[in-house]
Design a protein around this motif. Structure first.
Motif, mmCIF file in Angstrom:
data_model
loop_
_atom_site.group_PDB
_atom_site.id
_atom_site.type_symbol
_atom_site.label_atom_id
_atom_site.label_comp_id
_atom_site.label_asym_id
_atom_site.label_seq_id
_atom_site.Cartn_x
_atom_site.Cartn_y
_atom_site.Cartn_z
ATOM 1 N N LYS A 171 0.798 -1.224 0.000
ATOM 2 C CA LYS A 171 0.000 0.000 0.000
ATOM 3 C C LYS A 171 0.831 1.273 0.000
ATOM 4 O O LYS A 171 0.299 2.357 -0.268
ATOM 5 C CB LYS A 171 -0.981 -0.031 1.173
ATOM 6 N N TRP A 172 2.143 1.166 0.266
ATOM 7 C CA TRP A 172 2.938 2.388 0.132
ATOM 8 C C TRP A 172 3.275 2.694 -1.328
ATOM 9 O O TRP A 172 3.802 3.770 -1.636
ATOM 10 C CB TRP A 172 4.200 2.368 0.990
ATOM 11 N N SER A 175 1.183 5.165 -6.084
ATOM 12 C CA SER A 175 0.972 5.593 -7.471
ATOM 13 C C SER A 175 0.273 4.540 -8.325
ATOM 14 O O SER A 175 -0.263 4.878 -9.382
ATOM 15 C CB SER A 175 2.317 5.936 -8.130
ATOM 16 N N TYR A 176 0.285 3.268 -7.849
ATOM 17 C CA TYR A 176 -0.202 2.243 -8.787
ATOM 18 C C TYR A 176 -0.725 0.953 -8.157
ATOM 19 O O TYR A 176 -1.211 0.081 -8.874
ATOM 20 C CB TYR A 176 0.914 1.874 -9.762
ATOM 21 N N TYR A 177 -0.699 0.781 -6.828
ATOM 22 C CA TYR A 177 -0.974 -0.554 -6.276
ATOM 23 C C TYR A 177 -2.404 -1.015 -6.565
ATOM 24 O O TYR A 177 -3.323 -0.215 -6.746
ATOM 25 C CB TYR A 177 -0.666 -0.607 -4.778
ATOM 26 N N SER A 208 5.969 -10.751 -7.277
ATOM 27 C CA SER A 208 7.110 -10.340 -6.454
ATOM 28 C C SER A 208 6.740 -9.075 -5.696
ATOM 29 O O SER A 208 6.476 -8.036 -6.297
ATOM 30 C CB SER A 208 8.338 -10.107 -7.348
ATOM 31 N N ASP A 209 6.719 -9.182 -4.371
ATOM 32 C CA ASP A 209 6.179 -8.068 -3.587
ATOM 33 C C ASP A 209 6.828 -7.982 -2.215
ATOM 34 O O ASP A 209 7.507 -8.910 -1.763
ATOM 35 C CB ASP A 209 4.660 -8.232 -3.434
ATOM 36 N N ASP A 210 6.565 -6.865 -1.567
ATOM 37 C CA ASP A 210 7.078 -6.615 -0.224
ATOM 38 C C ASP A 210 6.649 -7.713 0.744
ATOM 39 O O ASP A 210 5.571 -8.303 0.589
ATOM 40 C CB ASP A 210 6.554 -5.261 0.254
#
Length: 428
Positions: A171-172, A175-177, A208-210
C-alpha cells in the motif's frame, strides 16, 4: 571406377560418423537446456540470481543496444550469475535481453542464463493526472500479460519464471498498487494456460512483492484473496530492505548502549549483521503466515539490496547507512545466508541506473548497482577484479576496474558510523 566408388563410400561413412559423434553432444546440450526448470534453479547456489536493468541514460526512451546487453550478460556470467530478473514487457528491454541471451548461447554452447520475466501491473489511472482507483485494474494489464506469455512461449529454454507485478500490492506504492484480487486473477489465468498446454508446463508463476504484502506485516494485508493467491502461486517472491528501514523502522539499526565502547568499524559490522537478522525476521514472518493458512511452498527473495550514494534519508544527514563498505558487507552476508539456506536471492541490482531518479543524481535509487554505469566494480566485487574474472570484458567500452582505484583507505573515508540507538529514538 571401383577405387573411385570406394573413396566415395569412405567419405560418406566419415560424414555419417562425424554426424553421429556430434549429434549426441548437440542433443545432450538441447536436452539439458530443456530439463533445467525453475525447480532446479531456484534455491540452488550454483545459479546465483540478480535483478537487472541495462539502462545507461536518464530516460528509458534510450534503450540499451543488443551489444550492450551482451556485454552485461558476459559480465554477470563471469560473476557466476545465471538467473536474471526483469520487470516489464511494455518496453523492448526484456525481449532484447532474451534475444541477447539467445545469440550468446548460439555462439557458445556452454553459456547459461535464465530469466524471471516480470509483467508490470497497475491500477486504473496509475501514473496519470486522473483520479487513481486502487480497486480497479488498468486496462493495459491484459496486453502486458499477453506479451509476457508470448515471450515465455518464444523462449522456453530461457524464461523459467513469470512474475505478475512488482510491489503491486503493497500500500505504500500509492501511485499504482492494486488489490490482491487483481494479482490472483492473472496468476490463475497463467496457471490455467499452463494446465492447457499454452505455457511450458515447468514454468513457475509468482508475484514479487514486499514481505508485508505476503502476510508478514500488518493484519490489513491478511485478506481472503491473499490466502487464495498464496495457494495459487508456485512460490512466494518476497522483498526485504533493511536499507530503507534504517530510516523508517530504525530500531535495529542504531548502535545500542552495550556497543558504545566498540571501535567504529565494529559498530558498523554489528549494524550490518543486525540488518541481516532484520531480513531473516521478515522472511520468517512470511513463512509463519503462509503456514498458518495451511500452505507450505518455497519462499525466495525477489529483491534486497544496499545503495552506495544518498543525499536523503540514508545519507550523512539521515541514517548514515549508505556507502560501499556497508554494501559490500551486506552483499557478502546476504549471499552466505541465502546460499546456505537454499533461498534464491535476486540481489538488487547489477548495475546503477540513473533513470530511476533522474532529477536527483545523488538519489539513492540511482546507486544500488554492484557496478557503476561506466563499468567500475564497487567494493562488494573487488575480489572478482583481483581474480581476473572480468579480463577482456567491458562496459560502455571500458575495461572493468575498481571504484576508488582500489584504495580501501580512500573508500573508508566515506564510511559513517550509524547513529546511537537512544539518539534515533529521541528524534522519532
Amino acid at each position: 571406377m571401383k577405387l573411385k566408388t570406394n573413396i566415395i563410400c569412405i567419405a560418406i561413412v566419415s560424414i555419417i560418423m562425424c554426424a553421429c559423434n556430434q549429434n549426441p553432444k548437440s542433443k545432450k546440450h538441447m536436452q539439458t537446456a530443456k530439463q533445467v526448470t525453475a525447480k532446479d534453479i531456484l534455491g540452488n547456489p550454483n545459479y546465483l540470481a540478480i535483478s537487472y536493468g541495462g539502462y545507461r541514460k536518464k530516460s528509458r526512451d534510450s534503450q540499451p543496444t543488443l551489444e550492450e546487453l551482451k556485454d552485461d550478460m558476459k559480465l554477470l556470467s563471469a560473476m557466476g550469475v545465471k538467473v536474471l530478473r526483469t520487470y516489464n514487457v511494455q518496453l523492448p528491454h526484456a525481449s532484447n535481453i532474451l534475444k541477447a541471451i539467445t545469440e550468446l548461447k548460439e555462439d557458445d554452447d556452454n553459456f547459461e542464463m535464465y530469466v524471471m520475466l516480470g509483467a508490470w501491473i497497475d491500477c486504473l489511472n496509475a501514473w496519470t493526472d486522473q483520479p487513481i482507483d486502487h480497486d480497479v485494474e488498468s486496462p493495459n494489464n491484459t496486453a502486458e500479460i499477453e506479451r509476457a506469455v508470448a515471450l515465455a512461449n518464444q523462449y522456453p529454454d530461457i524464461v523459467k519464471v513469470l512474475a505478475v507485478g512488482n510491489e503491486a500490492m503493497v500500500k505504500w506504492a500509492e501511485s499504482y498498487y492494486v488489490q490482491p484480487s487483481v494479482i490472483l486473477k492473472w496468476v490463475t489465468y497463467l496457471q490455467e494456460l499452463k494446465e492447457n498446454g499454452k505455457l511450458p508446463k515447468d514454468i513457475w508463476i509468482t508475484s514479487s512483492d514486499d514481505f508485508a504484502s505476503w502476510g508478514g506485516g500488518e493484519e490489513q494485508y491478511h485478506v481472503e484473496d491473499l490466502e487464495k493467491l498464496i495457494k495459487a502461486v508456485d512460490y512466494i517472491s518476497m522483498h526485504s530492505y533493511p536499507y530503507h528501514n534504517s530510516h523508517y523502522n530504525p530500531e535495529f539499526w542504531g548502535v545500542p548502549e552495550a556497543e558504545n565502547d566498540l571501535s567504529d568499524i565494529d559498530k558498523i559490522d554489528a549494524a550490518i549483521k543486525r540488518a541481516i537478522q532484520f531480513s531473516k525476521r521478515q522472511y520468517d514472518s512470511v513463512t509463519n503466515y503462509m503456514k498458518s493458512i495451511g500452505v507450505n511452498k518455497p519462499i525466495h527473495i525477489g529483491e534486497t539490496g544496499w545503495a552506495t550514494v544518498s543525499k536523503g534519508f540514508y545519507g550523512p544527514n539521515g541514517s548514515k547507512a549508505t556507502d560501499e563498505y556497508k554494501q559490500g558487507l551486506y552483499y557478502k552476508l546476504m549471499r552466505e545466508w541465502t546460499n546456505s539456506a537454499g533461498i534464491s536471492c535476486f540481489y538488487f541490482e547489477a548495475f546503477n541506473e540513473q533513470w530511476k531518479d533522474a532529477q536527483h543524481p545523488n538519489g539513492s535509487e540511482n546507486h544500488f548497482g554492484l557496478f557503476t554505469i561506466d563499468g567500475k566494480a564497487k567494493y562488494p566485487i573487488w575480489d572478482l577484479v583481483d581474480t581476473n574474472v572480468f579480463d577482456g570484458l567491458t562496459r560502455n567500452g571500458n575495461p572493468i576496474s575498481k571504484t576508488y582505484n582500489g584504495d580501501k583507505a580512500a573508500l573508508m573515508k566515506d564510511v559513517l558510523v550509524p547513529p546511537a540507538l537512544n539518539e534515533i529514538m529521541a528524534n522519532r
